[in-house]
Motif scaffolding. Sequence first.
Motif, PDB file in Angstrom:
ATOM      1  N   PHE A 192       0.823  -1.213   0.000  1.00 14.16           N
ATOM      2  CA  PHE A 192       0.000   0.000   0.000  1.00 14.16           C
ATOM      3  C   PHE A 192       0.856   1.262   0.000  1.00 14.16           C
ATOM      4  CE2 PHE A 192       0.945  -0.253   4.454  1.00 14.16           C
ATOM      5  CZ  PHE A 192       0.753   1.007   4.998  1.00 14.16           C
ATOM      6  N   ILE A 278      -6.821  -4.889   3.434  1.00 12.07           N
ATOM      7  CA  ILE A 278      -7.194  -3.535   3.024  1.00 12.07           C
ATOM      8  C   ILE A 278      -7.322  -3.423   1.508  1.00 12.07           C
ATOM      9  CG2 ILE A 278      -6.402  -1.133   2.918  1.00 12.07           C
ATOM     10  CD1 ILE A 278      -5.165  -1.552   5.692  1.00 12.07           C
ATOM     11  N   HIS A 279      -6.376  -3.971   0.780  1.00 11.70           N
ATOM     12  CA  HIS A 279      -6.343  -3.802  -0.672  1.00 11.70           C
ATOM     13  C   HIS A 279      -7.597  -4.341  -1.341  1.00 11.70           C
ATOM     14  CE1 HIS A 279      -4.823  -3.581  -4.733  1.00 11.70           C
ATOM     15  NE2 HIS A 279      -4.977  -4.884  -4.887  1.00 11.70           N
ATOM     16  N   SER A 282     -11.411  -3.374   1.615  1.00 11.95           N
ATOM     17  CA  SER A 282     -11.802  -2.071   2.145  1.00 11.95           C
ATOM     18  C   SER A 282     -12.962  -1.491   1.338  1.00 11.95           C
ATOM     19  CB  SER A 282     -10.620  -1.101   2.110  1.00 11.95           C
ATOM     20  OG  SER A 282     -11.042   0.206   2.444  1.00 11.95           O
ATOM     21  N   GLU A 287      -8.044   5.661  -0.110  1.00 10.57           N
ATOM     22  CA  GLU A 287      -7.032   4.780   0.448  1.00 10.57           C
ATOM     23  C   GLU A 287      -5.642   5.324   0.129  1.00 10.57           C
ATOM     24  OE1 GLU A 287      -7.155   2.362   2.463  1.00 10.57           O
ATOM     25  OE2 GLU A 287      -9.277   1.811   2.458  1.00 10.57           O
ATOM     26  N   THR A 290      -3.201   1.698  -3.992  1.00 14.03           N
ATOM     27  CA  THR A 290      -4.113   1.261  -5.042  1.00 14.03           C
ATOM     28  C   THR A 290      -5.166   0.336  -4.449  1.00 14.03           C
ATOM     29  OG1 THR A 290      -2.321   1.381  -6.645  1.00 14.03           O
ATOM     30  CG2 THR A 290      -4.274   0.151  -7.286  1.00 14.03           C
ATOM     31  N   LYS A 291      -6.406   0.587  -4.790  1.00 14.24           N
ATOM     32  CA  LYS A 291      -7.499  -0.200  -4.234  1.00 14.24           C
ATOM     33  C   LYS A 291      -7.991  -1.216  -5.251  1.00 14.24           C
ATOM     34  CE  LYS A 291     -11.917   0.423  -1.798  1.00 14.24           C
ATOM     35  NZ  LYS A 291     -12.712  -0.487  -2.626  1.00 14.24           N
ATOM     36  N   THR A 293     -10.469  -4.980  -5.689  1.00 19.94           N
ATOM     37  CA  THR A 293     -11.711  -5.536  -5.152  1.00 19.94           C
ATOM     38  C   THR A 293     -11.644  -7.055  -5.214  1.00 19.94           C
ATOM     39  OG1 THR A 293     -12.889  -5.572  -7.274  1.00 19.94           O
ATOM     40  CG2 THR A 293     -13.033  -3.543  -5.976  1.00 19.94           C
TER      41      THR A 293
END
Length: 810
Positions: A192, A278-279, A282, A287, A290-291, A293
């Motif tokens: 992150f 988290i990645h 979340s 964030e 980079t997010k 799913t």
Amino acid sequence: MFRNYFKIAFRSLKKQSFFTLINTLGLAIGMAGSLLIALYIYEELHYDNMFADADRIYRIDMEIKFGGAEMKSGETSPPMAATLEKDFPEVENTVRFRSLGSNLFRSRDKTTNIKELSTTYVDSTFFSMFGLELIHGDEESALKETNTLVMTRTAAENHFGSVDVVGKSVLVNNEETYIVTGVMEDLPDNSFLKDYSIFMAMAGNVASRENIWGSHNYYTFVKLSPETRLDNFQLQLDGLLEKYVLPWAQKTFPGMTKESFAASGNYIRYHTIALTDIHLYSENQNEMGTKGTIQNVYILSFIGLFLIFLACVNFMNLSTAHSLKRSKEVGIRKTLGSNRLQLIVQFLTESGLVTFTSMILAIIIAFIALPFFNDLAGRSISIPFTEPLFYVTILFITILLGLFSGSYPAFVISRFIPVDTLKGNGLKKGSKWNIRSMLVIFQFGVAVFLIVGTLVVFQQLEFIQNKDLGFDKEQVLVINDTYAAGQQLDILKQDILNLSAVKSATVSSFMPTPSVRSNSTFFKETAMDQQYAIQMQTWDVDDDYLNTLNLQLIAGRDFNNQSAADSTAVIINESALVPLGLSAKDAIGKRITQEVERENPEFFHVIGVISDFHFESLRENVGALGLFMDKSTGSMAIKLKTDDFASVIASIESIWEKRAPGQPFNYRFMDDAFEASYKEERRLGSIFMVFTSLSIFIACLGLFGLAAFNAQNRTKEIGVRKVLGASVGQITIGLTTDFLKLVTVATLIALPIGWYFMNIWLQDFSYRIQIGWEIMVFSALLVITVAIITVSYQSIKAALANPVKSLRTE
């Protein structure tokens, strides 16, 4: 014996070279696609696993509803970390981050700044929390003093040309001097913190020491002791509201209680999320990194499995399609004493050779395609050739796929009865037909599902691109970091306005493109109690803002920089009218304030109301917004009235070099910045398109194999029909119709499934398309057309065959 198996297998595969090539190619493409997806998923699932004790590190997240606004955030209050260390014995360590975005840095002996895109304040416990070591400097003392910072290796080399830079000083934003106290390695791509290059001492951030529970700007991480039970820790977190937050709030609202706070429909909830979750898990919009799913991981996992399965199905269909050519071979072998087990081993050996060759070819294809895939997925994935586990896994999968793909043909062919095979009957009509038909239905069902997914993703992106956002983003050039011009900023703006290609310009740190922002709490003059609080974003703008971005006034007037009264004026949007409980006309002249605790609070009077415009992603509803006329010097938006962008940008850069010498000239177009916020959706759409094409190709190979099998199995029937007068067209239509039935069944099954799952995907957007009938019709027509083209070759070939050759054995 085994040597003989391999020798015969090799001869048989060589003899049927075209059949072997199709089988090998189909398996290789499926394996290569699945390998790339597997590498991507592995990296996604191992985000932030490289940190020491990653399994014991958690972040404190919060959900809050106050003043009519609901928010999920990974940021909490400044005193959260110290409170947890004091009150929670299971907390071993804490660290806070205060993300600062981009800043300008330069060494003291240089005149040109370098822009670092991702910088952050961080506590001195940063290194002990994550088990990080410095290349140069001491981890214990590196970030304890104010105005100190740590650089990554890349940042140090960019600024000083060396990594041995401890003790050297840098100027931040042309104002403050910081001392470099450490240099660390660049963070891994699946971290992150991968984009962060400068870590500044939290000791220099005054706000971090304030006991303000109503401010939420700090990412707070905790390391829990190994024996900690999360459910017990969560129960203690629930007590923070009553123990700390409410007493702090009661200084402003003396009458507030836990019950009255809840009765107003408000809440504050704290909870933990594991660092490694988290990645992918979340639900926060903002964030540090980079997010991703988990839904995308599931989608790609299914696609990878489908590709492998489709390729294996092809092997089965192609093998059984050509089984008739080997029926006499099986009959002779059985007559000469071969038992069924020996025949099974023989055919499994052939499938093993094909699978092993396909795997080698798949690795080569994946290696060649990897740069394209990385560009498509926005990753830096590599094939782990130096890892022994990689080869063990590849070998295991090869053996497994060889057994899986070869088992059905082996058991079917070895079951041939010698008397029948030597007569030329081979496999009887209808035997195992249903299994192969179901496999073809599954293949094309997957293809239809992926086609629907691809069309929906791209149609949603087109909807986003063409939707009226409520402001004019076309031909708007945004110059970043205009604060670097210092006292010359107003002159810079005027010089740019003097260009004939420029229509207007405005200076503000707040542009209507998705970015990290926070809300402020306001109250009406007549209702200054917590239950009437209004959560609203506050943007500082100048008097050219509305004109430049073409924001529409629906009541009142624009700012006037000649009016001293406008220093306490505010223009609100339509969404702000809802919590105010006013119409646009009635809102004009009303007063709002943030300072309910003061005897003589400062009030802002509403002078205008503008139409809602989308300053957040279309995943979110438009929130309340207030524009205030004040200095905010982060960016300059310039409305152009020419299509000769290169020429006007060159002119603006020339003015910049004159008014801000030595400062980096960075710009972007507003429409590009807006579309960049949907890059993950674009990547998903591109990945869908690529693997949809692969799945269709592999499915067509399977259909080609089944068509060949059907044509061979009905050779005599076709011969009889031709002798009795059937035309080539009639025979072709008859053969093709059989397969169109399978494809039609696949389409009817897959369309509602695709519609259902893509509707779930669209729920992430507050503004979205409706999946129309045209998507379903186009998907069905596309897959049926491809199927007809695939089957027609074999059907026409069988219909044109000389009937004498097919009937002469009777």
